[in-house]
Design a protein around this motif. Structure first.
Motif, PDB file in Angstrom:
ATOM      1  N   ILE A   7       5.721 107.865 -87.857  1.00 31.88           N
ATOM      2  CA  ILE A   7       6.989 108.774 -87.252  1.00 31.88           C
ATOM      3  C   ILE A   7       8.013 108.197 -86.611  1.00 31.88           C
ATOM      4  CG2 ILE A   7       7.583 110.933 -86.104  1.00 31.88           C
ATOM      5  CD1 ILE A   7       6.853 111.590 -89.098  1.00 31.88           C
ATOM      6  N   ALA A   8       9.109 108.101 -86.795  1.00 35.83           N
ATOM      7  CA  ALA A   8      10.132 107.314 -85.798  1.00 35.83           C
ATOM      8  C   ALA A   8       9.988 106.100 -85.631  1.00 35.83           C
ATOM      9  CB  ALA A   8      10.259 108.287 -84.591  1.00 35.83           C
ATOM     10  N   LEU A  55       7.376 117.184 -79.679  1.00 37.07           N
ATOM     11  CA  LEU A  55       7.418 116.443 -78.620  1.00 37.07           C
ATOM     12  C   LEU A  55       8.469 115.416 -78.539  1.00 37.07           C
ATOM     13  CD1 LEU A  55       4.336 116.382 -76.742  1.00 37.07           C
ATOM     14  CD2 LEU A  55       6.114 118.037 -76.182  1.00 37.07           C
ATOM     15  N   ASN A  56       8.773 114.899 -79.857  1.00 33.47           N
ATOM     16  CA  ASN A  56       9.922 113.693 -79.861  1.00 33.47           C
ATOM     17  C   ASN A  56      11.124 114.272 -80.140  1.00 33.47           C
ATOM     18  OD1 ASN A  56       9.785 114.206 -82.567  1.00 33.47           O
ATOM     19  ND2 ASN A  56      10.140 111.929 -82.967  1.00 33.47           N
ATOM     20  N   ASN A  57      11.577 115.323 -79.554  1.00 33.57           N
ATOM     21  CA  ASN A  57      13.036 115.661 -79.676  1.00 33.57           C
ATOM     22  C   ASN A  57      13.591 115.771 -78.245  1.00 33.57           C
ATOM     23  OD1 ASN A  57      15.364 116.885 -79.888  1.00 33.57           O
ATOM     24  ND2 ASN A  57      14.545 119.018 -80.534  1.00 33.57           N
ATOM     25  N   GLY A 127      18.266 102.108 -87.303  1.00 30.57           N
ATOM     26  CA  GLY A 127      17.750 102.288 -85.705  1.00 30.57           C
ATOM     27  C   GLY A 127      18.671 101.618 -84.857  1.00 30.57           C
ATOM     28  N   ASP A 128      19.380 100.610 -85.139  1.00 30.97           N
ATOM     29  CA  ASP A 128      20.067  99.782 -84.267  1.00 30.97           C
ATOM     30  C   ASP A 128      21.433 100.641 -83.707  1.00 30.97           C
ATOM     31  OD1 ASP A 128      18.755  97.252 -83.788  1.00 30.97           O
ATOM     32  OD2 ASP A 128      19.231  96.817 -85.918  1.00 30.97           O
ATOM     33  N   TRP A 129      21.888 101.402 -84.610  1.00 31.31           N
ATOM     34  CA  TRP A 129      22.943 102.397 -84.534  1.00 31.31           C
ATOM     35  C   TRP A 129      22.497 103.524 -83.496  1.00 31.31           C
ATOM     36  CZ3 TRP A 129      25.220 107.354 -85.027  1.00 31.31           C
ATOM     37  CH2 TRP A 129      26.492 107.360 -84.776  1.00 31.31           C
ATOM     38  N   LEU A 130      21.392 103.850 -83.775  1.00 31.43           N
ATOM     39  CA  LEU A 130      20.791 105.069 -83.152  1.00 31.43           C
ATOM     40  C   LEU A 130      20.561 104.733 -81.563  1.00 31.43           C
ATOM     41  CD1 LEU A 130      18.287 106.542 -85.444  1.00 31.43           C
ATOM     42  CD2 LEU A 130      20.166 107.623 -84.900  1.00 31.43           C
ATOM     43  N   VAL A 131      19.938 103.526 -81.105  1.00 30.41           N
ATOM     44  CA  VAL A 131      19.738 103.089 -79.997  1.00 30.41           C
ATOM     45  C   VAL A 131      21.170 102.791 -79.304  1.00 30.41           C
ATOM     46  CG1 VAL A 131      18.917 100.974 -78.878  1.00 30.41           C
ATOM     47  CG2 VAL A 131      17.496 101.963 -80.608  1.00 30.41           C
ATOM     48  N   PRO A 138      13.199 103.357 -79.011  1.00 30.08           N
ATOM     49  CA  PRO A 138      12.284 102.882 -79.626  1.00 30.08           C
ATOM     50  C   PRO A 138      10.761 102.744 -79.236  1.00 30.08           C
ATOM     51  CG  PRO A 138      13.773 100.988 -79.169  1.00 30.08           C
ATOM     52  CD  PRO A 138      14.300 102.409 -78.584  1.00 30.08           C
ATOM     53  N   GLU A 139      10.827 102.708 -77.621  1.00 30.29           N
ATOM     54  CA  GLU A 139       9.455 102.559 -76.771  1.00 30.29           C
ATOM     55  C   GLU A 139       8.883 103.965 -76.901  1.00 30.29           C
ATOM     56  OE1 GLU A 139       9.974 100.894 -73.156  1.00 30.29           O
ATOM     57  OE2 GLU A 139      10.759  98.840 -73.748  1.00 30.29           O
ATOM     58  N   THR A 140       9.591 104.849 -76.797  1.00 33.59           N
ATOM     59  CA  THR A 140       8.764 106.222 -76.582  1.00 33.59           C
ATOM     60  C   THR A 140       9.057 106.910 -77.994  1.00 33.59           C
ATOM     61  OG1 THR A 140      10.813 107.440 -75.892  1.00 33.59           O
ATOM     62  CG2 THR A 140       9.499 106.432 -74.141  1.00 33.59           C
ATOM     63  N   ARG A 141       9.983 106.585 -78.845  1.00 36.53           N
ATOM     64  CA  ARG A 141      10.144 106.965 -80.168  1.00 36.53           C
ATOM     65  C   ARG A 141      10.651 108.583 -80.223  1.00 36.53           C
ATOM     66  NH1 ARG A 141       5.396 105.011 -84.326  1.00 36.53           N
ATOM     67  NH2 ARG A 141       5.373 102.724 -83.697  1.00 36.53           N
ATOM     68  N   MET A 142      11.478 108.583 -79.041  1.00 35.08           N
ATOM     69  CA  MET A 142      12.308 109.908 -78.734  1.00 35.08           C
ATOM     70  C   MET A 142      13.421 110.023 -79.473  1.00 35.08           C
ATOM     71  SD  MET A 142      10.126 111.975 -77.016  1.00 35.08           S
ATOM     72  CE  MET A 142       9.229 112.070 -75.784  1.00 35.08           C
ATOM     73  N   ILE A 143      13.990 110.843 -79.976  1.00 38.85           N
ATOM     74  CA  ILE A 143      15.080 111.234 -80.875  1.00 38.85           C
ATOM     75  C   ILE A 143      15.874 112.430 -80.313  1.00 38.85           C
ATOM     76  CG2 ILE A 143      16.158 111.513 -83.286  1.00 38.85           C
ATOM     77  CD1 ILE A 143      13.439 110.428 -84.260  1.00 38.85           C
TER      78      ILE A 143
END
Length: 493
Positions: A7-8, A55-57, A127-131, A138-143
């Motif tokens: 996931i993520a 939790l990843n929201n 992913g790069d655009w999200l970051v 990407p470290e915590t995979r939080m979105i």
């Protein structure tokens, strides 16, 4: 796009082209009926014991065919792709509970029973655009799932209301739509499904001929999809990224305005006398008063205006290489920088497509050419033989007025990187020369000082009109933002 088994776990460091995509597809009710498929099979009720986590929201193109999605019950909110207990969202809520899902399923069955298509669009986001836009760590995979959902709520309105000949719903309750965020591939996918609930009877919204005569129109025009992509990106862009875009556009506008405002004075020197005379000679006299570049390019070889356009383009090349070199180089540099942004957003240009920078340069050259043609039309045919004399006398007056001002006329030549992005005011000596030109030498049938004066008047009028338009636009945007804020407050969001 590929499954990651996690996931993520989005891919990073990919090539920076087409960072946000939006493929679209639809299925007719007759196709689904024939295969024994139900629109409502796309969603299932939440099973809390199997969900991973909520939790990843946190704030901060391997797309499955729509026909195949029906064979996977609960495809939209399947456990392997989502992290929320209630991941389905719609126009009024960010998390649908089981009661909401029950209503949603009934609405989808109604839409299918009434013979309507079901449409699906899926934002595929790298992913790069999200970051870059503070939507994914990407470290915590939080979105920031809530921010993504809010953006899709707005985009849904655009697609539903503007994607067809008429708004899809005949009233605000006549469309059923829902969305979900999937996180099990190397790109984040945001799905959006929608359908009309009541039977479609409007002639503008059904096929009038061919194999599918009488069936609802299914294809959404590409320009509407592109509009939705732009709207989605803009809503999710970080403040830093949005500011970078605005600064580049502001700089392009500044250089463009500077070139337009100083072009008349810079064309009136002895280097360009012969070139302007040749352009006038090449203009078709039977079209006088209607001299325009039109849709053609300045380098086009066909048409009555072709020769004059080509000569004018050569004159502009010379102007941009000498008198307006720093301004032109600054303009080119920033428009090409914006090309890079467009490639990141939209992908590499297809064959035959023009880059944003090419379109902007074409617009600038056409505007300058049309202004020149408009004011050359002030010269009467009887004064054609006086053009050389007019130019000679005019330039003589300009040079005399310049003798005492040479110390103040030094022009600082800077590279595009060194120049300020904001437009600068014309130099004092240009204003003095313009006034002097306007006071000199009235010749029968028209004169170059009259052309220069009228040209500058037109530029001032256009500039004032553009500024007023921008002020009005800003006021509208502020009022819209206030309305949206008040609406959110009233909903308790």
């Amino acid at each position: 796009m590929a499954k990651t088994g996690e996931i993520a776990a989005f891919a990073l460091g990919e090539k920076k082209t087409a960072m946000v995509n939006l493929p679209a597809q639809f299925v007719t009710s007759s196709t689904a009926d024939m295969k024994g498929q139900k629109y409502s099979d796309l969603v299932d009720y939440a099973d809390n014991s199997e969900k991973t986590s909520d939790l990843n929201n946190e704030s901060m193109n391997d797309l499955i065919d729509l026909k195949e999605q029906f064979s996977k019950p609960g495809y939209a909110n399947r456990n392997s792709a989502v992290t929320e207990t209630h991941p389905i969202f719609g126009s009024d809520k960010l998390n649908y509970d089981n009661h909401d899902i029950s209503v949603l399923r009934k609405d989808l069955d109604q839409a299918q029973k009434n013979g309507n298509n079901i449409h699906e669009l899926a934002f595929s986001i790298k992913g790069d655009w999200l970051v870059k836009n503070n939507l994914y760590d990407p470290e915590t995979r939080m979105i920031d799932q809530n921010k993504l959902k809010h953006a899709e709520q707005e985009v849904a309105k655009t697609l539903i209301n503007k994607g067809f000949n008429l708004p899809l719903g005949e009233d605000e309750n006549d469309v059923v739509w829902f969305g979900v965020i999937h996180q099990d591939t190397d790109h984040l996918n945001m799905h959006l499904w929608f359908a009309k609930k009541s039977q479609e009877t409007r002639s503008e919204m059904v096929k009038q001929e061919g194999k599918y005569k009488g069936q609802p129109i299914g294809v959404i025009p590409l320009e509407v999809i592109e509009q939705a992509k732009r709207q989605f990106r803009k809503q999710l862009m970080s403040s830093q990224e949005l500011k970078r875009h605005q600064e580049i556009l502001k700089g392009v506008g500044g250089f463009k305005q500077e070139i337009i405002e100083t072009a008349p004075e810079n064309l009136l020197n002895d280097r360009h006398t012969k070139a302007i005379k040749q352009i006038y000679d090449a203009l078709p006299q039977e079209m006088k008063g209607r001299w325009q570049v039109g849709n053609a390019h300045l380098t086009a070889r066909k048409g009555k205006m072709a020769k004059a356009n080509q000569l004018t383009n050569q004159l502009l090349d010379d102007l941009f290489a000498k008198e307006l070199k720093p301004e032109y180089e600054g303009f080119k540099s920033l428009t090409q920088e914006y090309d890079v942004i467009n490639i990141e957003d939209q992908g590499v240009m297809h064959k035959g497509q023009h880059k944003w920078s090419e379109n902007k340069e074409d617009e600038l050259r056409k505007r300058l050419a049309n202004q020149l043609y408009k004011h050359l039309a002030q010269i009467e045919d009887t004064s054609l033989n006086d053009i050389d004399q007019q130019m000679s006398e005019l330039l003589s007056h300009v040079k005399q007025s310049d003798k005492g001002n040479n110390a103040d006329k030094t022009k600082i030549i800077a590279s595009p990187q060194e120049k300020n992005l904001a437009p600068k005011s014309p130099a004092n000596n240009v204003k003095q020369n313009s006034k002097h030109i306007g006071d000199q030498m009235s010749v029968r049938g028209g004169s170059f000082n009259k052309i220069s004066r009228l040209w500058r008047q037109d530029i001032r009028a256009e500039t004032n009109a553009e500024r007023q338009f921008l002020r009005n636009q800003k006021k509208v945007e502020q009022e819209k933002a206030q309305e949206e804020y008040e609406s959110q407050i009233s909903r308790g969001m």
